[in-house]
Design an enzyme around this catalytic site. Sequence first.
Site, short mmCIF file in Angstrom:
data_model
loop_
_atom_site.label_atom_id
_atom_site.label_comp_id
_atom_site.label_asym_id
_atom_site.label_seq_id
_atom_site.Cartn_x
_atom_site.Cartn_y
_atom_site.Cartn_z
N ASP A 15 2.08 4.08 2.71
CA ASP A 15 1.06 4.97 2.12
C ASP A 15 1.65 6.11 1.27
O ASP A 15 1.78 5.94 0.06
CB ASP A 15 0.12 5.50 3.21
CG ASP A 15 -1.29 5.76 2.70
OD1 ASP A 15 -1.58 5.42 1.55
OD2 ASP A 15 -2.11 6.31 3.47
N HIS A 45 0.85 -1.20 0.00
CA HIS A 45 0.00 0.00 0.00
C HIS A 45 0.89 1.24 0.00
O HIS A 45 1.31 1.72 1.05
CB HIS A 45 -0.93 -0.01 1.22
CG HIS A 45 -1.97 1.07 1.18
ND1 HIS A 45 -3.32 0.82 1.31
CD2 HIS A 45 -1.88 2.41 1.00
CE1 HIS A 45 -3.99 1.95 1.22
NE2 HIS A 45 -3.13 2.94 1.04
N GLY A 84 -8.86 8.27 -2.11
CA GLY A 84 -9.50 9.56 -1.86
C GLY A 84 -10.34 9.52 -0.61
O GLY A 84 -10.35 8.53 0.11
N ASP A 125 -5.95 3.05 -9.36
CA ASP A 125 -7.03 3.40 -8.44
C ASP A 125 -7.88 4.58 -8.89
O ASP A 125 -7.42 5.50 -9.56
CB ASP A 125 -6.52 3.54 -7.00
CG ASP A 125 -6.15 4.95 -6.61
OD1 ASP A 125 -5.56 5.67 -7.44
OD2 ASP A 125 -6.44 5.33 -5.46
N ARG A 185 3.76 16.56 -15.71
CA ARG A 185 3.09 17.18 -16.85
C ARG A 185 3.23 16.41 -18.15
O ARG A 185 2.48 16.63 -19.09
CB ARG A 185 3.63 18.60 -17.05
CG ARG A 185 3.37 19.46 -15.83
CD ARG A 185 3.87 20.86 -16.04
NE ARG A 185 3.83 21.62 -14.79
CZ ARG A 185 4.30 22.85 -14.67
NH1 ARG A 185 4.86 23.46 -15.70
NH2 ARG A 185 4.22 23.45 -13.50
N GLU A 199 -10.89 3.79 6.77
CA GLU A 199 -9.78 4.59 7.30
C GLU A 199 -10.36 5.73 8.13
O GLU A 199 -10.00 5.92 9.29
CB GLU A 199 -8.94 5.12 6.14
CG GLU A 199 -7.79 6.03 6.56
CD GLU A 199 -7.11 6.71 5.38
OE1 GLU A 199 -7.66 6.67 4.26
OE2 GLU A 199 -6.03 7.28 5.58
N HIS A 258 -9.54 1.16 -0.73
CA HIS A 258 -9.37 1.72 0.61
C HIS A 258 -10.75 1.66 1.29
O HIS A 258 -11.76 1.96 0.65
CB HIS A 258 -9.01 3.21 0.55
CG HIS A 258 -7.62 3.53 0.09
ND1 HIS A 258 -7.09 3.09 -1.09
CD2 HIS A 258 -6.66 4.29 0.66
CE1 HIS A 258 -5.86 3.56 -1.21
NE2 HIS A 258 -5.56 4.30 -0.16
ZN LIG Z 1 -3.61 4.94 0.56
#
Ligand SMILES: [Zn+2]
Length: 340
Positions: free
Chosen positions: A279, A17, A171, A139, A72, A201, A198
Site C-alpha cells: 500500500d 497494490h 481515498g 486512480d 512540483r 477497507e 479500492h
Molecule cells: Zn491503497
Amino acid sequence: MSVLDSFIAGLPKAELHVHHVGSASPRIVAELAARHPDSPVPTDPEALADFFTFRDFAHFIEVYLSVVDLIRDAEDVRLLTYEVARDMARQNIRYAELTVTPFSSTRRGIPDAAFVEAIEDARKAAESELGVMLRWCFDIPGEAGLEAAEETARIACELKPEGLVSFGLGGPEIGVPRPQFKPYFDRAIAEGLHSVPHAGETTGPQTIWDALVDLRAERIGHGTSAPQDPALLAHLAEHRIPLEVCPTSNLATRAVTDLDRHPIKEMVAAGVLVTVNSDDPPMFGTDLNREYGVAARLLELDAAGVADLAKNAVDASFMDATGKKVLRAEIDAYTAAWRG
Ligand SMILES: [Zn+2]
C-alpha cells in the site's frame, strides 16, 4: 532475520497494490526536499527518520501531504518514480502495478503530457537498468469528487501511456459512494483498461458489491470487510476476483484492530485468490517483504506456501501470458534452489 524472512527477501515478487507518492521512502523524500529547500520537510536523515516514524493515521496524512507538496515539476515525478523502482529492486520485486494519481499533479500545475512523459521515461529506465517492470493504475482520488474522476478518465483515455493497464479509485470510502463513478469506469473499460477500485477497507461488504456491480471490478483493493458476507466471499472465489490485501496498512488505518484478527485466513479458507501488498510502505513503516512475513505468520505458511502466495500475485496481475510464465518459473527456480 529468520530463515523464512531470508527466503522472502530473495524471492522474486510481484506487487499489485502500492501507491506512487505513498512509496516515497525517507531517502527519496530527502532528495526531493533538497530540490525544494523552501519546503518544511527536513533533509537531515535523523530528523527525517523521526518525521517518518508512524504515529497514527492523522500523522500519515500529514506526511503524505507534505510529500505531495514536494512533487512540483516533471523532474520530481521522474525522480520519485525511478527511485521507487530502485527500492523495489532491493526487495526483489520484479513487477509492480503502481497506483498513480495524475490529478494531484495536474491540479498543481504539472501539464498532463509532461507528467505522463516523466513516468514513462522512469518506467523504461527502471526496466532496463533495474530489472523492475512497472505498470500503471491511474486512480481517482475519491475525496476530490467527480471533477477528479473526469480529469483522471480524460488523461487515461486521451494520453493512454504504454504502461497504463488499469483504472482505480482510492481515498476515503465513507461518504464517497462508489456508484457515482460508474460513467468514468465505463469509459476507461471501453478503452481496454482493467477496473481495480479500492472497496471494503473502512466500509462494509456492500461497498464491495457496488464496486463489482457498478464499477465492474476485476480485482478489489483491500476488500477487508468481505468475510462479513459469506455470499460475497463465495462470489469472489467462484469468479476468481482477487483481493489485494495489505495487512499493516489495515492496522494503521484501523480497518482491523489487531493484526492477529486480520480476516486474511477467512479469505483464503473460502477459496478467494489472495495477494499480499504494501500500500504506502514507508509511511506505514513496512515494505513488501515484511508484509509477506506477516501473511506467512497469519496463514502459518512455510517457504512453499509463501512461494504460492507470490504466484497468486503473478496470476492476479495484468501481465501478459508470457510475462506470467517467466515470473512463475523464476519463483519456482528460486524455491527449488532454496530447498536444494
Ligand atoms: Zn491503497
